[in-house]
Design a protein around this motif. Structure first.
Motif, PDB file in Angstrom:
ATOM      1  N   VAL A  14       6.312  -8.686  -7.561  1.00  0.00           N
ATOM      2  CA  VAL A  14       5.139  -8.380  -6.738  1.00  0.00           C
ATOM      3  C   VAL A  14       3.920  -9.060  -7.360  1.00  0.00           C
ATOM      4  N   PRO A  15       3.044  -9.666  -6.553  1.00  0.00           N
ATOM      5  CA  PRO A  15       1.864 -10.332  -7.120  1.00  0.00           C
ATOM      6  C   PRO A  15       0.962  -9.356  -7.869  1.00  0.00           C
ATOM      7  N   GLY A  16       0.296  -9.871  -8.877  1.00  0.00           N
ATOM      8  CA  GLY A  16      -0.717  -9.137  -9.612  1.00  0.00           C
ATOM      9  C   GLY A  16      -1.737 -10.124 -10.122  1.00  0.00           C
ATOM     10  N   ILE A  17      -2.883  -9.626 -10.574  1.00  0.00           N
ATOM     11  CA  ILE A  17      -3.909 -10.495 -11.138  1.00  0.00           C
ATOM     12  C   ILE A  17      -4.544  -9.780 -12.324  1.00  0.00           C
ATOM     13  N   HIS A  18      -4.506 -10.435 -13.480  1.00  0.00           N
ATOM     14  CA  HIS A  18      -4.888  -9.807 -14.753  1.00  0.00           C
ATOM     15  C   HIS A  18      -6.400  -9.927 -14.970  1.00  0.00           C
ATOM     16  N   GLY A  19      -7.173  -9.432 -13.998  1.00  0.00           N
ATOM     17  CA  GLY A  19      -8.617  -9.473 -14.120  1.00  0.00           C
ATOM     18  C   GLY A  19      -9.248 -10.306 -13.019  1.00  0.00           C
ATOM     19  N   LEU A  53       4.156  -2.033   0.474  1.00  0.00           N
ATOM     20  CA  LEU A  53       4.721  -1.143   1.497  1.00  0.00           C
ATOM     21  C   LEU A  53       5.223  -1.936   2.695  1.00  0.00           C
ATOM     22  N   GLN A  54       4.481  -2.954   3.087  1.00  0.00           N
ATOM     23  CA  GLN A  54       4.865  -3.732   4.262  1.00  0.00           C
ATOM     24  C   GLN A  54       6.159  -4.487   4.042  1.00  0.00           C
ATOM     25  N   ARG A  55       6.333  -5.024   2.833  1.00  0.00           N
ATOM     26  CA  ARG A  55       7.515  -5.844   2.566  1.00  0.00           C
ATOM     27  C   ARG A  55       8.719  -5.040   2.096  1.00  0.00           C
ATOM     28  N   CYS A  56       8.471  -3.974   1.328  1.00  0.00           N
ATOM     29  CA  CYS A  56       9.574  -3.265   0.673  1.00  0.00           C
ATOM     30  C   CYS A  56       9.846  -1.885   1.252  1.00  0.00           C
ATOM     31  N   GLY A 109      -7.063   2.959 -10.534  1.00  0.00           N
ATOM     32  CA  GLY A 109      -5.749   3.583 -10.430  1.00  0.00           C
ATOM     33  C   GLY A 109      -5.676   4.561  -9.270  1.00  0.00           C
ATOM     34  N   ALA A 110      -6.754   5.331  -9.068  1.00  0.00           N
ATOM     35  CA  ALA A 110      -6.803   6.243  -7.927  1.00  0.00           C
ATOM     36  C   ALA A 110      -6.828   5.468  -6.621  1.00  0.00           C
ATOM     37  N   ASP A 111      -7.504   4.322  -6.610  1.00  0.00           N
ATOM     38  CA  ASP A 111      -7.478   3.464  -5.416  1.00  0.00           C
ATOM     39  C   ASP A 111      -6.047   3.071  -5.073  1.00  0.00           C
ATOM     40  N   LEU A 112      -5.272   2.734  -6.102  1.00  0.00           N
ATOM     41  CA  LEU A 112      -3.888   2.319  -5.866  1.00  0.00           C
ATOM     42  C   LEU A 112      -3.062   3.479  -5.309  1.00  0.00           C
ATOM     43  N   VAL A 113      -3.223   4.662  -5.875  1.00  0.00           N
ATOM     44  CA  VAL A 113      -2.499   5.830  -5.369  1.00  0.00           C
ATOM     45  C   VAL A 113      -2.895   6.115  -3.918  1.00  0.00           C
ATOM     46  N   GLU A 114      -4.184   6.015  -3.634  1.00  0.00           N
ATOM     47  CA  GLU A 114      -4.654   6.252  -2.267  1.00  0.00           C
ATOM     48  C   GLU A 114      -4.087   5.218  -1.300  1.00  0.00           C
ATOM     49  N   LEU A 115      -3.908   3.993  -1.768  1.00  0.00           N
ATOM     50  CA  LEU A 115      -3.378   2.921  -0.932  1.00  0.00           C
ATOM     51  C   LEU A 115      -1.888   3.084  -0.660  1.00  0.00           C
ATOM     52  N   LEU A 116      -1.117   3.408  -1.708  1.00  0.00           N
ATOM     53  CA  LEU A 116       0.345   3.403  -1.595  1.00  0.00           C
ATOM     54  C   LEU A 116       0.937   4.769  -1.279  1.00  0.00           C
TER      55      LEU A 116
END
Length: 272
Positions: free
Chosen positions: A132-137, A181-184, A211-218
């Protein structure tokens, strides 16, 4: 036959190092065995000092089917890992990390581009890993740091996905992470790398708010946070994340794990 509830577990070694037992498969993630007070070199003149003692060492590991590495930083693959881990174990990682590991004698690598997959199969079960893509900053500092990947892990039995989890890797939050979510498909668990790591004055991993943004998203049923208090570059403790999740009243269970402990990665089933 229904799978037993404890056949998908995580043992926490500290930082982002976990031992995952997923059905019949055993994976080690981001092996970091440095001891308290030792330093990890991050490149570009940057060092990080370990503040905690790891709960796993190479001599304590069971036979491994593979190693999952989000990126090649010395707090995720250290000099002890290079010396002590068996070179015959497959490593699933980025192309950049695979080249670096090959120079260290680890040639059994599966180097994945975003959304590519690697599979382990045995006894009618398959463990599928999707990069899965990520970006380190944020830009432009991301160009100074190694490429990172998150991973979706799926345990497949009889052709059907029995469990699905997402490990974020050392990414900062971006709305496009919702493509997971869309792909997997829907997730059983999210394992975010937190800590609000600072490099050159810039935040390069998710802090409590992100981190809370990520939980809210997924919207996972279970969230297991890691990577938040082991190094002196971490500036956002676990409490920041817990407080932000509570303030937003986000759904799902926050399942914290202490170093050395083992927890289930399956959501609790409702009775009835």
């Amino acid at each position: 036959m229904a799978a037993p509830p404890d056949d998908v577990t995580l043992t926490f070694g500290g930082n982002a190092t976990t031992l995952l037992r997923l059905g019949g498969f055993t994976l080690l993630t981001d092996p970091n065995f440095l001891h308290r007070g030792q330093h990890a070199y991050l490149g570009k003149g940057l060092w990080a000092k370990r503040l905690t003692e790891p709960a796993l060492q190479p001599t304590q590991l069971p036979p491994l089917d593979g190693i999952l590495l989000s990126h090649l930083h010395a707090d995720h693959w250290d000099r002890i890992a290079t010396r002590r881990l068996p070179r015959s174990v497959p490593v699933v990682t980025t192309r950049h990390a695979a080249r670096g590991l090959s120079r260290r004698g680890f040639s059994e690598t599966a180097d994945l581009e975003p959304w590519q997959t690697h599979e382990f199969s045995r006894d009618g079960q398959t463990l599928r890993i999707t990069s899965v893509p990520g970006i380190h900053g944020p830009e432009p500092i991301a160009k100074l740091l190694p490429p990172v990947m998150g991973s979706v892990l799926e345990l497949v039995r009889d052709g059907a996905v029995d469990w699905r989890g997402y490990i974020s890797g050392d990414t900062v939050y971006r709305p496009w992470l919702g493509e997971v979510l869309q792909r997997c498909g829907p997730l059983d668990v999210v394992i975010p790398h937190l800590g609000g790591t600072k490099a050159l004055g810039v935040t390069v991993t998710m802090d409590g708010r992100q981190g809370a943004d990520l939980v809210e998203l997924l919207k996972p049923p279970v969230t297991v946070p890691v990577h938040y208090d082991d190094y002196d570059r971490f500036k956002s403790p676990l409490g920041d994340f817990v407080a932000e999740v509570a303030k937003r009243q986000l759904p799902g269970e926050l399942r914290a794990v202490h170093r050395g402990d083992t927890i289930s990665l399956r959501p609790e089933r409702s009775a009835g």
